[in-house]
Design a protein around this motif. Sequence first.
Motif, short mmCIF file in Angstrom:
data_model
loop_
_atom_site.label_atom_id
_atom_site.label_comp_id
_atom_site.label_asym_id
_atom_site.label_seq_id
_atom_site.Cartn_x
_atom_site.Cartn_y
_atom_site.Cartn_z
N ARG A 279 -2.66 0.85 -5.07
CA ARG A 279 -3.23 -0.22 -4.10
C ARG A 279 -3.59 0.49 -2.95
O ARG A 279 -2.91 1.29 -2.42
CB ARG A 279 -2.14 -1.28 -3.95
N ALA A 280 -4.70 0.05 -2.27
CA ALA A 280 -5.19 0.46 -1.11
C ALA A 280 -5.57 -0.63 -0.01
O ALA A 280 -5.77 -1.76 -0.67
CB ALA A 280 -6.56 1.31 -1.41
N ALA A 281 -5.26 -0.47 1.26
CA ALA A 281 -5.82 -1.45 2.02
C ALA A 281 -7.37 -1.48 2.14
O ALA A 281 -7.90 -0.49 2.49
CB ALA A 281 -5.27 -1.51 3.27
N TYR B 275 -10.90 2.38 3.81
CA TYR B 275 -9.74 2.34 2.99
C TYR B 275 -8.74 2.86 3.43
O TYR B 275 -8.96 4.16 3.98
CB TYR B 275 -9.97 2.85 1.68
N VAL C 222 0.91 -1.27 0.04
CA VAL C 222 0.03 0.12 0.08
C VAL C 222 0.77 1.33 -0.07
O VAL C 222 0.66 2.28 -0.62
CB VAL C 222 -0.97 0.03 1.18
N TYR D 213 -4.91 4.50 1.98
CA TYR D 213 -4.12 4.64 0.86
C TYR D 213 -3.29 5.79 0.69
O TYR D 213 -3.31 6.51 1.84
CB TYR D 213 -4.81 4.79 -0.12
N VAL E 98 -5.71 -6.16 0.06
CA VAL E 98 -5.17 -5.17 -0.57
C VAL E 98 -6.10 -5.10 -2.03
O VAL E 98 -6.25 -6.04 -2.65
CB VAL E 98 -3.85 -5.48 -0.91
#
Lengths: 278, 215
Positions: free
Chosen positions: A199-201, A215, A171, A217, A192
Amino acid sequence: MSGCRKVVTLLDAYADGELEPEHVLEIEGHLADCHGCSARLQLEHATRKSLRRQVYAQAQPSAAFSERILASLQAEAEREAVAELDGARRGGMLTWGSIVPLAAAAAIALLWSAKTGKSEASVHRAPTQVAASTGAVNFDQVLDELIDRHIDRSSPEVTEPSLLDGMEPQVGVPVHFPSLAQYGARWQGGKVVPIHNQRAASLRFLVDGHRMTVYVYNSERFPVATSLKRRVVRNEQSVYTGWKRGYSIATTDRHGVGYAVATDLGEEEGAEIVASLH
Amino acid sequence: MAALPRKLSDFEKEAMSHLSTLLAVGSRLTRSPSEAEDLVQDTLLKALRAREHFTPGSNMRAWLLRILTNTFINRYRRGGLERSVLDGPDADPLADGWIGASTMEAMRDPESRAMRALLEKEIVAALDELPEEFRLAVVLSDVEELSYKEISEIMGCPIGTVMSRLHRGRRLLKRRLYDHARSLGIVGPEEAVGAAPERDSVVDIASYRKKAGNS
């Protein structure tokens, strides 16, 4: 206590969340009164917590092992691709890997063009600047993607909160388990996800039976907020909220880490929760 | 086009995201770090070859764990998972009331809501002593938090069997931890099986306080 024997036989299923609702009430009634059975349940939870922690702690994949697995998967996939070309068995069919390389290349391009230096949410970037810095971020599209990921029902990759830290390299910002117990949020799991070639969690919770996705990021790479309404919640923090497709979205930024909450709860709740993240 | 360096496919990426899960479960099945690594590698290669049988959007972790279990059985246990030495339903002497409330409380750490640190250190060793059938059921449920149905599919047995393996596995695990707590002096001796819980509590609290005061 006379009910203990019966409760003990149901306690496993209760702790596993597999008990029928009518038995759940019965057990919870008994647990409230019976010290012995509630101690048994607490010991059960304690055992599981320790077990999860230790089983994972004692079997962490080393970097060398991960590389070895990756190399063997790639070798196998290449061997397959060659076999397919040779046999020309499946002409015209797209394979799993056909779209990913482009997305990955775009992500790298964005990474290099990301602007540095600006961080706080209070320094509001004009949409034109945003477009110039990250290659035409279509903000509406980012919102759409956040919602698409929110309604996606695929199962999480990570359910152990302490393992969320491991998302950091993917991330690009620290990922910690947010404590949202005060909002009655029940943890479901995280993964992810790609959002706008980044990419974001994505951390999934249930609040009163409503799904909620948090989210995390790198906010320098896709500044969210431009088309949302600004509001100031506690500690003077700027939060941006709005609706799209029936879902409420709330977002904020702290020192370059972006947080967004997508939920079918209201705007107020989303704003409150997103402001509590850090 | 063929000369471009190959990027990971979606399938490979998703499979790789389950690496630590596979290694954790594989390590408890094989009880050997190097065998666990080989098992995980075999599992992922098989999964890659069989990926057309995977339904996108379904639970890949459970699917991979089923392949891992089958690979383990095929490689090491041609006759299936090693069975319990205690045969028959609940033939073991560990009646459910064997441990008193205060003893159970003494085994926990009230702050962390986990086991006391000294016991937690021993928990994997205690797990590894369980027969394979019980050990795998306990790992899939208590560590991986899979449903009874998913576990029954992974282990290839009915849900009722999953429940009895879980019940007995957890009880054996607690027995080991209790024995360990006894040898560490964390808890005092239990009264005979089936003794009144109230009486147990008094005895235990007294002996526990004495021990705690001495250390």
